[in-house]
Write a protein that holds these residues in place. Structure first.
Motif, PDB file in Angstrom:
ATOM      1  N   THR A 154       0.833  -1.206   0.000  1.00 14.10           N
ATOM      2  CA  THR A 154       0.000   0.000   0.000  1.00 14.10           C
ATOM      3  C   THR A 154       0.866   1.254   0.000  1.00 14.10           C
ATOM      4  O   THR A 154       1.820   1.362   0.757  1.00 14.10           O
ATOM      5  CB  THR A 154      -0.917   0.025   1.246  1.00 14.10           C
ATOM      6  OG1 THR A 154      -1.712  -1.145   1.229  1.00 14.10           O
ATOM      7  CG2 THR A 154      -1.798   1.246   1.261  1.00 14.10           C
ATOM      8  N   ARG A 155       0.501   2.206  -0.849  1.00 15.00           N
ATOM      9  CA  ARG A 155       1.195   3.488  -0.859  1.00 15.00           C
ATOM     10  C   ARG A 155       0.643   4.333   0.283  1.00 15.00           C
ATOM     11  O   ARG A 155      -0.570   4.466   0.429  1.00 15.00           O
ATOM     12  CB  ARG A 155       0.996   4.189  -2.189  1.00 15.00           C
ATOM     13  CG  ARG A 155       1.716   3.467  -3.317  1.00 15.00           C
ATOM     14  CD  ARG A 155       1.575   4.183  -4.612  1.00 15.00           C
ATOM     15  NE  ARG A 155       0.363   3.670  -5.267  1.00 15.00           N
ATOM     16  CZ  ARG A 155      -0.304   4.315  -6.193  1.00 15.00           C
ATOM     17  NH1 ARG A 155       0.075   5.507  -6.578  1.00 15.00           N
ATOM     18  NH2 ARG A 155      -1.368   3.784  -6.736  1.00 15.00           N
TER      19      ARG A 155
ATOM     20  N   ILE B 128       0.590   7.507   0.827  1.00 14.46           N
ATOM     21  CA  ILE B 128      -0.058   8.734   0.381  1.00 14.46           C
ATOM     22  C   ILE B 128      -0.529   8.492  -1.047  1.00 14.46           C
ATOM     23  O   ILE B 128       0.221   7.960  -1.870  1.00 14.46           O
ATOM     24  CB  ILE B 128       0.920   9.925   0.415  1.00 14.46           C
ATOM     25  CG1 ILE B 128       1.469  10.105   1.828  1.00 14.46           C
ATOM     26  CG2 ILE B 128       0.267  11.195  -0.082  1.00 14.46           C
ATOM     27  CD1 ILE B 128       2.604  11.083   1.923  1.00 14.46           C
ATOM     28  N   ALA B 129      -1.738   8.890  -1.339  1.00 11.86           N
ATOM     29  CA  ALA B 129      -2.317   8.610  -2.660  1.00 11.86           C
ATOM     30  C   ALA B 129      -1.444   9.129  -3.803  1.00 11.86           C
ATOM     31  O   ALA B 129      -1.376   8.510  -4.866  1.00 11.86           O
ATOM     32  CB  ALA B 129      -3.711   9.200  -2.750  1.00 11.86           C
ATOM     33  N   THR B 130      -0.760  10.244  -3.602  1.00  9.75           N
ATOM     34  CA  THR B 130       0.058  10.822  -4.666  1.00  9.75           C
ATOM     35  C   THR B 130       1.444  10.191  -4.774  1.00  9.75           C
ATOM     36  O   THR B 130       2.173  10.463  -5.710  1.00  9.75           O
ATOM     37  CB  THR B 130       0.214  12.338  -4.451  1.00  9.75           C
ATOM     38  OG1 THR B 130       0.790  12.558  -3.163  1.00  9.75           O
ATOM     39  CG2 THR B 130      -1.123  13.047  -4.549  1.00  9.75           C
TER      40      THR B 130
ATOM     41  N   SER C 161       5.674   2.353  -2.287  1.00  5.98           N
ATOM     42  CA  SER C 161       5.209   1.718  -1.053  1.00  5.98           C
ATOM     43  C   SER C 161       6.464   1.307  -0.277  1.00  5.98           C
ATOM     44  O   SER C 161       7.583   1.420  -0.778  1.00  5.98           O
ATOM     45  CB  SER C 161       4.389   0.481  -1.402  1.00  5.98           C
ATOM     46  OG  SER C 161       5.201  -0.458  -2.076  1.00  5.98           O
TER      47      SER C 161
END
Length: 97
Positions: free
Chosen positions: A57-58, A60-62, A66
């Motif tokens: 999972t990253r 932060i969306a931007t 990961s």
């Protein structure tokens, strides 16, 4: 120099190895290797207790990376460095004067 390997348990969570002790004295190479081992282990400690899904999972969306991506990147850079170091000492990149 010992390289850590990502180990995922039966419960699909990562367990980090203990961080190594950095020698407080010694030659430059010993100190450098000690700090590199320490920082490698520090990154793996950040992954401790996370599931495979959480590692992917990253945060932060931007962001494009990961934690797993950072570990893969570090592994790639070290492999390239080791490959080039080997060539400098008798291989393709050796001095050809």
């Amino acid at each position: 120099m010992r390289r850590a390997v990502l180990k995922v348990s039966a419960m699909d969570t990562f367990s980090a190895p203990e961080r190594p002790h950095v020698p407080s004295s010694g030659d430059e190479r010993l100190q450098l290797d000690g700090w590199l081992d320490f920082y490698r282990a520090t990154v793996l400690t950040k992954c401790d207790g996370l599931s495979v899904a959480q590692l992917k999972t990253r945060p932060i969306a931007t962001s494009m990376l990961s934690l797993l991506g950072i570990v893969r990147h570090m592994t790639f850079v070290e492999q390239v460095r080791d490959h080039l170091r080997g060539h400098r000492h008798g291989g393709l990149l050796q001095d050809r004067r």
